[in-house]
Design a protein around this motif. Structure first.
Motif: not given
Length: 242
Positions: A126-142
């Motif tokens: 998941l750590s690598m998966f989250q590198l797709f996103f910059d903003a915390e809100q975007e990370k939470r949404t996806y």
């Protein structure tokens, strides 16, 4: 009453009172080298060999050859044959990181899931998966969207998460609150090597034992010993001093 999915780890299913709730998404966290990936491989292998449940291993960090090698190193005989037959499908970093956007990676996974009937999934990590996103809100949404995507076809999923802190309660991220369960793998240094432990911190809709239990990695994979490790994150006994 929800069905339970066996993890394939001796001792852990007892802590979970039978296994993981079907169609749940479980976060598996710990330091590098604590056994998280081995747990994921063992979970999929057990699903096929003992329950005729096909699985998908999604890796953003390893090639297929590395995953096959890890399975062989712990004596999971026939793991490669299960990959060759399609009972376990590996989507490795070459495929998942070919493009740099979230949608392309998810489309690749969806195409795989839709092409066959699968019951189990492991995402590493998941750590690598989250590198797709910059903003915390975007990370939470996806992350919420991704969890729903996995549940829709009936998958019971493990999301592996790299964690820097030795003790998990010192590093609690957003992903801990967005998943159905949290399992931590912990290792502590000793004069002769390391001691390994597992802690099931949360499982929705399940009555679990929240003590920390000793574990070991050997032939056949992970074994959890059903006696408490002498300390608890939940305050029922003293934590060791390091």
């Amino acid at each position: 009453m929800s069905e339970l999915v066996s993890t394939g780890v001796e001792g852990l299913d007892s802590i979970l009172t039978g296994g993981i709730t079907e169609r749940s998404t479980v976060l598996v966290s710990g330091n590098p080298g604590t056994g998280k990936s081995i747990f994921g491989i063992q979970y999929l292998y057990h699903g096929v060999t003992e329950h005729d449940e096909r699985g998908v291993y999604v890796s953003f960090e390893e090639d297929e050859a590395d995953i096959r090698g890890a399975a062989e190193s712990i004596g999971l005989e026939g793991f490669g044959d299960l990959v060759d037959s399609g009972d376990i499908v590996i989507l490795d970093k070459r495929e998942m990181l070919r493009e740099t956007d979230f949608s392309t990676a998810v489309d690749k996974l969806l195409d795989t899931i839709e092409d066959g009937e699968f019951d189990r999934l492991v995402l590493d990590s998941l750590s690598m998966f989250q590198l797709f996103f910059d903003a915390e809100q975007e990370k939470r949404t996806y992350l919420l969207k991704f969890s729903d995507i996995l549940k829709a076809p009936g998958l019971t999923s493990l999301l592996i998460n790299e964690q820097g802190a030795v003790f998990p309660d010192t590093e609690v991220g957003l992903e801990n609150f967005l998943t159905d369960g949290n399992i931590y793998f912990i290792q502590t240094p000793t004069d002769s090597g390391v001691n390994r432990y597992v802690w099931v911190a949360k499982m929705r809709k399940q009555d679990i034992d929240t003590d920390i239990f000793p574990m070991e990695i050997g032939e056949g994979g992970i074994t959890v010993h059903e006696r408490a490790g002498g300390f608890s994150m939940m305050g029922r006994s003293e934590e060791p001093s390091f």
